[in-house]
Design a protein around this motif. Structure first.
Motif, PDB file in Angstrom:
ATOM      1  N   ARG A 255       0.833  -1.204   0.000  1.00  0.00           N
ATOM      2  CA  ARG A 255       0.000   0.000   0.000  1.00  0.00           C
ATOM      3  C   ARG A 255       0.870   1.256   0.000  1.00  0.00           C
ATOM      4  NH1 ARG A 255      -4.949   0.757   4.122  1.00  0.00           N
ATOM      5  NH2 ARG A 255      -3.352   0.467   5.723  1.00  0.00           N
ATOM      6  N   MET A 256       2.001   1.188   0.707  1.00  0.00           N
ATOM      7  CA  MET A 256       2.895   2.345   0.746  1.00  0.00           C
ATOM      8  C   MET A 256       3.397   2.688  -0.655  1.00  0.00           C
ATOM      9  SD  MET A 256       6.523   2.704   2.775  1.00  0.00           S
ATOM     10  CE  MET A 256       7.336   1.561   1.651  1.00  0.00           C
ATOM     11  N   PHE A 257       3.769   1.655  -1.426  1.00  0.00           N
ATOM     12  CA  PHE A 257       4.225   1.897  -2.805  1.00  0.00           C
ATOM     13  C   PHE A 257       3.102   2.498  -3.644  1.00  0.00           C
ATOM     14  CE2 PHE A 257       7.522  -1.521  -2.090  1.00  0.00           C
ATOM     15  CZ  PHE A 257       8.597  -0.661  -2.197  1.00  0.00           C
ATOM     16  N   ALA A 258       1.874   2.034  -3.430  1.00  0.00           N
ATOM     17  CA  ALA A 258       0.742   2.528  -4.213  1.00  0.00           C
ATOM     18  C   ALA A 258       0.472   4.005  -3.944  1.00  0.00           C
ATOM     19  CB  ALA A 258      -0.510   1.701  -3.908  1.00  0.00           C
ATOM     20  N   HIS A 259       0.924   4.495  -2.783  1.00  0.00           N
ATOM     21  CA  HIS A 259       0.725   5.905  -2.428  1.00  0.00           C
ATOM     22  C   HIS A 259       2.007   6.730  -2.612  1.00  0.00           C
ATOM     23  CE1 HIS A 259      -3.375   5.840  -0.598  1.00  0.00           C
ATOM     24  NE2 HIS A 259      -3.106   4.542  -0.523  1.00  0.00           N
ATOM     25  N   ARG A 261       4.411   9.215  -3.802  1.00  0.00           N
ATOM     26  CA  ARG A 261       4.195  10.423  -4.600  1.00  0.00           C
ATOM     27  C   ARG A 261       5.152  10.517  -5.783  1.00  0.00           C
ATOM     28  NH1 ARG A 261       3.201  15.221  -0.069  1.00  0.00           N
ATOM     29  NH2 ARG A 261       1.281  14.327   0.821  1.00  0.00           N
ATOM     30  N   GLY A 262       6.402  10.070  -5.568  1.00  0.00           N
ATOM     31  CA  GLY A 262       7.373  10.138  -6.649  1.00  0.00           C
ATOM     32  C   GLY A 262       6.970   9.270  -7.826  1.00  0.00           C
ATOM     33  N   TRP A 263       6.491   8.069  -7.530  1.00  0.00           N
ATOM     34  CA  TRP A 263       6.061   7.143  -8.580  1.00  0.00           C
ATOM     35  C   TRP A 263       4.885   7.728  -9.367  1.00  0.00           C
ATOM     36  CZ3 TRP A 263       1.948   3.038  -8.297  1.00  0.00           C
ATOM     37  CH2 TRP A 263       2.045   2.128  -9.340  1.00  0.00           C
ATOM     38  N   ILE A 264       3.910   8.253  -8.628  1.00  0.00           N
ATOM     39  CA  ILE A 264       2.734   8.851  -9.278  1.00  0.00           C
ATOM     40  C   ILE A 264       3.147  10.062 -10.115  1.00  0.00           C
ATOM     41  CG2 ILE A 264       0.468   9.890  -8.889  1.00  0.00           C
ATOM     42  CD1 ILE A 264       0.701   6.926  -8.027  1.00  0.00           C
ATOM     43  N   ALA A 265       4.047  10.895  -9.555  1.00  0.00           N
ATOM     44  CA  ALA A 265       4.470  12.106 -10.267  1.00  0.00           C
ATOM     45  C   ALA A 265       5.175  11.762 -11.574  1.00  0.00           C
ATOM     46  CB  ALA A 265       5.388  12.941  -9.375  1.00  0.00           C
ATOM     47  N   ARG A 266       6.011  10.712 -11.567  1.00  0.00           N
ATOM     48  CA  ARG A 266       6.717  10.336 -12.794  1.00  0.00           C
ATOM     49  C   ARG A 266       5.745   9.888 -13.880  1.00  0.00           C
ATOM     50  NH1 ARG A 266      10.264   8.276  -8.964  1.00  0.00           N
ATOM     51  NH2 ARG A 266       9.520   6.122  -9.198  1.00  0.00           N
ATOM     52  N   ALA A 280       2.415   5.794 -20.247  1.00  0.00           N
ATOM     53  CA  ALA A 280       3.148   6.390 -19.132  1.00  0.00           C
ATOM     54  C   ALA A 280       3.468   5.340 -18.075  1.00  0.00           C
ATOM     55  CB  ALA A 280       2.323   7.524 -18.517  1.00  0.00           C
ATOM     56  N   VAL A 281       2.491   4.482 -17.768  1.00  0.00           N
ATOM     57  CA  VAL A 281       2.723   3.430 -16.774  1.00  0.00           C
ATOM     58  C   VAL A 281       3.821   2.486 -17.259  1.00  0.00           C
ATOM     59  CG1 VAL A 281       1.698   1.447 -15.584  1.00  0.00           C
ATOM     60  CG2 VAL A 281       0.369   3.549 -15.868  1.00  0.00           C
ATOM     61  N   GLU A 282       3.745   2.105 -18.527  1.00  0.00           N
ATOM     62  CA  GLU A 282       4.745   1.183 -19.077  1.00  0.00           C
ATOM     63  C   GLU A 282       6.134   1.796 -19.068  1.00  0.00           C
ATOM     64  OE1 GLU A 282       4.989   0.133 -23.394  1.00  0.00           O
ATOM     65  OE2 GLU A 282       4.373  -1.836 -22.658  1.00  0.00           O
ATOM     66  N   ARG A 283       6.232   3.078 -19.416  1.00  0.00           N
ATOM     67  CA  ARG A 283       7.547   3.711 -19.470  1.00  0.00           C
ATOM     68  C   ARG A 283       8.178   3.843 -18.094  1.00  0.00           C
ATOM     69  NH1 ARG A 283       9.386   9.576 -20.148  1.00  0.00           N
ATOM     70  NH2 ARG A 283      10.386   8.940 -18.218  1.00  0.00           N
ATOM     71  N   VAL A 284       7.388   4.271 -17.115  1.00  0.00           N
ATOM     72  CA  VAL A 284       7.908   4.428 -15.757  1.00  0.00           C
ATOM     73  C   VAL A 284       8.244   3.058 -15.166  1.00  0.00           C
ATOM     74  CG1 VAL A 284       7.331   5.171 -13.409  1.00  0.00           C
ATOM     75  CG2 VAL A 284       6.739   6.619 -15.372  1.00  0.00           C
ATOM     76  N   ASP A 306       7.037  -5.987  -6.312  1.00  0.00           N
ATOM     77  CA  ASP A 306       5.869  -5.237  -5.834  1.00  0.00           C
ATOM     78  C   ASP A 306       5.492  -4.142  -6.828  1.00  0.00           C
ATOM     79  OD1 ASP A 306       5.779  -6.759  -3.544  1.00  0.00           O
ATOM     80  OD2 ASP A 306       6.987  -5.361  -2.366  1.00  0.00           O
ATOM     81  N   LEU A 307       6.513  -3.409  -7.298  1.00  0.00           N
ATOM     82  CA  LEU A 307       6.245  -2.326  -8.245  1.00  0.00           C
ATOM     83  C   LEU A 307       5.764  -2.875  -9.583  1.00  0.00           C
ATOM     84  CD1 LEU A 307       9.212   0.031  -7.373  1.00  0.00           C
ATOM     85  CD2 LEU A 307       6.787   0.514  -7.040  1.00  0.00           C
ATOM     86  N   ASP A 308       6.294  -4.005 -10.001  1.00  0.00           N
ATOM     87  CA  ASP A 308       5.806  -4.654 -11.226  1.00  0.00           C
ATOM     88  C   ASP A 308       4.327  -4.993 -11.081  1.00  0.00           C
ATOM     89  OD1 ASP A 308       8.071  -4.571 -12.751  1.00  0.00           O
ATOM     90  OD2 ASP A 308       8.717  -6.608 -12.310  1.00  0.00           O
ATOM     91  N   ASP A 309       3.971  -5.559  -9.929  1.00  0.00           N
ATOM     92  CA  ASP A 309       2.577  -5.942  -9.700  1.00  0.00           C
ATOM     93  C   ASP A 309       1.651  -4.723  -9.716  1.00  0.00           C
ATOM     94  OD1 ASP A 309       3.103  -8.621  -9.530  1.00  0.00           O
ATOM     95  OD2 ASP A 309       3.294  -8.638  -7.348  1.00  0.00           O
ATOM     96  N   LEU A 310       2.099  -3.673  -9.071  1.00  0.00           N
ATOM     97  CA  LEU A 310       1.285  -2.457  -9.042  1.00  0.00           C
ATOM     98  C   LEU A 310       1.098  -1.894 -10.447  1.00  0.00           C
ATOM     99  CD1 LEU A 310       2.689  -0.653  -5.875  1.00  0.00           C
ATOM    100  CD2 LEU A 310       0.412  -1.637  -6.142  1.00  0.00           C
ATOM    101  N   ALA A 311       2.193  -1.848 -11.219  1.00  0.00           N
ATOM    102  CA  ALA A 311       2.093  -1.326 -12.586  1.00  0.00           C
ATOM    103  C   ALA A 311       1.159  -2.195 -13.422  1.00  0.00           C
ATOM    104  CB  ALA A 311       3.485  -1.264 -13.219  1.00  0.00           C
ATOM    105  N   ASN A 312       1.239  -3.503 -13.253  1.00  0.00           N
ATOM    106  CA  ASN A 312       0.362  -4.395 -14.014  1.00  0.00           C
ATOM    107  C   ASN A 312      -1.096  -4.235 -13.590  1.00  0.00           C
ATOM    108  OD1 ASN A 312       2.410  -5.492 -15.578  1.00  0.00           O
ATOM    109  ND2 ASN A 312       2.888  -7.079 -14.082  1.00  0.00           N
ATOM    110  N   ARG A 313      -1.311  -3.980 -12.297  1.00  0.00           N
ATOM    111  CA  ARG A 313      -2.682  -3.693 -11.844  1.00  0.00           C
ATOM    112  C   ARG A 313      -3.231  -2.454 -12.551  1.00  0.00           C
ATOM    113  NH1 ARG A 313      -4.904  -4.922  -6.317  1.00  0.00           N
ATOM    114  NH2 ARG A 313      -3.877  -6.795  -5.574  1.00  0.00           N
ATOM    115  N   LEU A 314      -2.394  -1.417 -12.616  1.00  0.00           N
ATOM    116  CA  LEU A 314      -2.816  -0.189 -13.281  1.00  0.00           C
ATOM    117  C   LEU A 314      -3.107  -0.431 -14.760  1.00  0.00           C
ATOM    118  CD1 LEU A 314      -0.599   2.741 -11.915  1.00  0.00           C
ATOM    119  CD2 LEU A 314      -3.065   2.453 -11.689  1.00  0.00           C
ATOM    120  N   LEU A 315      -2.223  -1.188 -15.416  1.00  0.00           N
ATOM    121  CA  LEU A 315      -2.418  -1.461 -16.842  1.00  0.00           C
ATOM    122  C   LEU A 315      -3.698  -2.252 -17.079  1.00  0.00           C
ATOM    123  CD1 LEU A 315       1.226  -2.283 -17.985  1.00  0.00           C
ATOM    124  CD2 LEU A 315      -0.137  -0.309 -18.662  1.00  0.00           C
TER     125      LEU A 315
END
Length: 755
Positions: A255-259, A261-266, A280-284, A306-315
């Motif tokens: 949950r911390m990764f999902a929130h 700010r740096g990741w979201i801002a990029r 944008a999600v794929e590039r970041v 964890d970040l891979d999983d989050l990005a795939n959830r978004l995609l």
């Protein structure tokens, strides 16, 4: 940037147009560098492509000498371009020639250019090349210009990954994106598989990366992020999730990764350069993966997943596939590639089409590995970054014997492995020739070889191998592949089919061993800090007697007029066995009272896998009809090592004196009490380990179908008295080698044993 307003978005659209033109690969690259240079108001734009030999080749340029194209080649540890490729990080300099990494190439004519901006061309975190712009003036490139060039590099990554540039390369210097890759891993299941890659969780293909409506894409991204956060919050609020403990901490970190700010801002910044929300999600994700792949800290590298999983959830959210990954279609020669997967997930595939299994994680004694061996699927684990390197449809070779994986293998390697497959086929023919011969050692000691099974597909192996019976039938596999809890009649049909297939040969049914890493998809998971030591197997059965009773009743009905053998798993104290046996007696009484047919004989035993039973052997053996030793868990518990954890699973050798002394203790006690004892763990399925087991007194072994031939061939060539004379002194008090494996291997080689 200095181009016209909206320059990056205009550039991306024009690049798309160039990619759609029916021109040669070189013409396409030549047009692209002109477009980028004009848009960036740069005097130079160059594309360097990483080659299979680890060097970078200049493939196209606007501004440098055209004659240098395909002539200029540099090592990855050389120059600024090499630094960008090696570190997967952008470099922006106003005076490049003053940088210590600067490497002058006279054939390019770049000495008049001072400012330098280089960005890596990335795909799934892997470097495919470098994109460079240069200017004569001592110019400082803005963050917006760096971001725009990184976005442009995404389009180039598609061209390189497609294999289109291979036609421009000389043999041995092809682009690395499609290069052959050889990775050493850990052999999990013997065998050799040649086939085509199927990603267990297919990457979501981003079709459209150029935004038509930037504010609209930002809104889509924000909505997807909020939906994802909400789903994680819901998961954490679920009553089934532990309030404290390691599992809770992992979810909190998630949950911390999902929130973050740096990741979201990029991602938002990437949309502002002209990308769609998906782009944008794929590039970041690719940029982040590239950085984390180069980290040495194992904890941080774990967080990459964890970040891979989050990005795939978004995609999935953005592409309308929020329900989860779709089940991929299998070719006839599928190689399943995954980070990790459950046994149930593997069983969900059509196993007749699977030639191999490749995992980034995995352990030799995990239940997934056991299922792979049962299905005869070659498997290799600990294959780093294979999910990022492999594309669906890629050719792949899985060598489960050597623990090697060859991705996109060259023709000579493929030919070599095809010959190995033919050699294995000849070996199988030799094993088949042993079908009607007894399992008797050279010095006349008779042994019994049984099979481990758990699925209907295992049953033909009984006749194929000539096995003495089924030494372990894992009943939980039926429950793991079902979409709902199997009713008593469904269980009865399976057990009756197993007994029918075995004929007069004995079958040992193990009652449900669920819990731990074997979670039924239709039962609520109970989160525990130490699931292997928690509420599982007989503990669950005694606490939920209705579950155990229905299974026992189905077994008793299936065995009408025949012998039934049942073992209970994870028994820790004799009292647990007494309670379980009472349930069997109660069900027999129920069937008798209602006029049902009964088995001719019922034998009840224990799966000895908890070390506490080693100190209750006399009491236990006075009660049981037989014992089966589960070496997988017994060794795990003896050494306090999680067999599903790759960091420690191979830390202790089961051929070390402590493990063998414990196993010998059981064999000696069973012989003293005149009770049959069978070792049915994976230890018996490896010829060298089977040699050790025979040497310490085991005369019944239960092995995987794929191991039956090799183990039988070894035992028939074994001088057992010589093996026992070697092993016994090594296990005596005071003799404490770390492992007797080297001595056993030397013995096998000296006596010509086939291993």
């Amino acid at each position: 940037m200095r181009g016209a307003l909206g320059g990056p978005r205009v550039l991306l659209r024009r690049l798309r147009e160039v990619m759609a033109e029916p021109v040669s690969a070189q013409d396409r690259l030549d047009k692209i560098v002109v477009l980028i240079a004009a848009n960036m108001v740069a005097e130079v734009c160059s594309i360097y492509v990483l080659r299979v030999d680890g060097t970078l080749e200049l493939y196209a340029t606007e501004g440098l000498n055209r004659s240098a194209v395909h002539l200029t080649v540099m090592r990855i540890d050389e120059g600024l371009v090499g630094t960008v490729a090696r570190e997967a990080e952008s470099i922006s300099l106003s005076n490049a020639q003053a940088h210590p990494a600067f490497s002058y190439r006279p054939e390019t004519g770049e000495e008049i250019y001072h400012s330098f901006l280089g960005v890596p061309i990335l795909r799934a975190g892997n470097t495919l090349g470098v994109l460079v712009v240069q200017n004569r003036a001592h110019r400082t490139y803005t963050e917006e210009e760096v971001e725009a060039l990184q976005t442009t590099a995404m389009v180039l990554a598609e061209i390189i990954a497609s294999g289109e540039l291979t036609s421009l390369a000389t043999p041995g210097a092809e682009p690395a994106a499609r290069r052959p890759v050889h990775i050493k891993g850990l052999g999990l299941s013997d065998g050799i598989g040649l086939g085509k890659v199927v990603l267990h969780e297919p990457r979501i293909e981003v079709i459209k990366i150029v935004a038509d409506d930037v504010p609209g894409e930002l809104a889509r991204l924000d909505t997807a992020i909020e939906t994802m956060r909400s789903s994680i919050d819901t998961l954490l609020e679920d009553e089934g999730v532990a309030r404290v403990g390691e599992h809770r901490e992992i979810l909190e970190a998630y949950r911390m990764f999902a929130h973050d700010r740096g990741w979201i801002a990029r991602m938002r910044e990437a949309v502002m350069t002209g990308l769609t929300a998906e782009g944008a999600v794929e590039r970041v994700q690719s940029d982040t993966r590239a950085r984390m792949l180069r980290m040495t800290d194992p904890y941080l590298r774990e967080r990459m997943h964890d970040l891979d999983d989050l990005a795939n959830r978004l995609l999935r959210q953005l592409t309308g596939r929020a329900g989860g990954p779709e089940h991929p279609e299998l070719p006839d020669d599928a190689i399943i590639v995954a980070r990790n997967m459950s046994p149930a997930a593997l069983l969900d595939y059509d196993h007749t089409r699977i030639r191999g299994l490749v995992l980034e994680e995995g352990a030799a004694t995990s239940h997934l590995t056991i299922v792979a061996r049962a299905l005869g699927i070659a498997a290799v684990g600990h294959v780093e970054n294979v999910v990022g390197l492999a594309d669906p449809g890629d050719a792949m070779i899985v060598d489960g014997v050597g623990g090697e994986v060859h991705l996109r293998p060259p023709a000579d390697v493929e030919a070599l492995y095809q010959e190995k497959v033919r050699f294995r086929a000849r070996l199988l023919e030799q094993y088949a020739a042993l079908h009607d011969l007894p399992t008797v050692t050279r010095d006349g000691v008779a042994l019994e070889l049984h099979l481990n099974a758990g699925l209907l597909v295992d049953l033909p192996h009984i006749e194929e191998t000539g096995a003495a019976g089924i030494g372990l039938f894992r009943t939980e596999l039926q429950f793991m592949i079902a979409s709902a809890f199997p009713r008593t009649n469904e269980q009865l049909r399976l057990y009756r089919a197993v007994l029918d297939a075995a004929g007069e040969r004995p079958v040992v049914f193990r009652t449900l061993d669920i819990g731990g890493d074997k979670v039924l998809p239709y039962m609520r998971a109970v989160e525990e800090e130490n699931p292997a030591l928690g509420w599982r197997a007989i503990r669950l059965g005694l606490d939920r007697p209705g579950l155990l009773r229905s299974q026992i009743r189905a077994m008793l009905k299936a065995a009408t007029g025949r012998e039934l053998r049942v073992i209970f798993p994870m028994v820790s104290v004799v009292d647990e066995f007494d309670k379980a046996r009472h349930i069997v007696e109660r069900e027999l009484t129920h069937l008798r009272r209602h006029g049902h047919g009964l088995p001719e004989r019922v034998l009840v035993g224990v799966m000895l896998e908890v070390p506490s039973l080693l100190f209750q052997l006399d009491e236990l053996l006075a009660r049981v009809d037989f014992i089966s030793v589960g070496s997988n868990d017994l060794v795990q518990f003896l050494f306090a090592t999680d067999r599903g954890n790759p960091r420690v699973a191979e830390r202790f050798d089961p051929l070390s004196p402590p493990a063998l002394r414990a196993l010998k203790l059981v064999a000696d006690a069973a012989n003293r009490h005149g009770k049959p004892v069978t070792l049915c763990g994976e230890l018996a399925s490896r010829p060298l380990e089977a040699l050790a087991l025979a040497a310490i007194g085991y005369r019944k072994l239960s092995v995987s179908p794929a191991s039956f031939g090799p183990v039988k061939a070894m035992l028939r060539e074994l001088d057992l008295s010589a093996a026992a004379a070697l092993v016994e002194p090594l296990l005596a008090d005071g003799a404490s080698p770390a492992s007797i494996r080297p001595r056993l291997s030397a013995f096998a080689e000296a006596t010509g044993l086939p291993l």
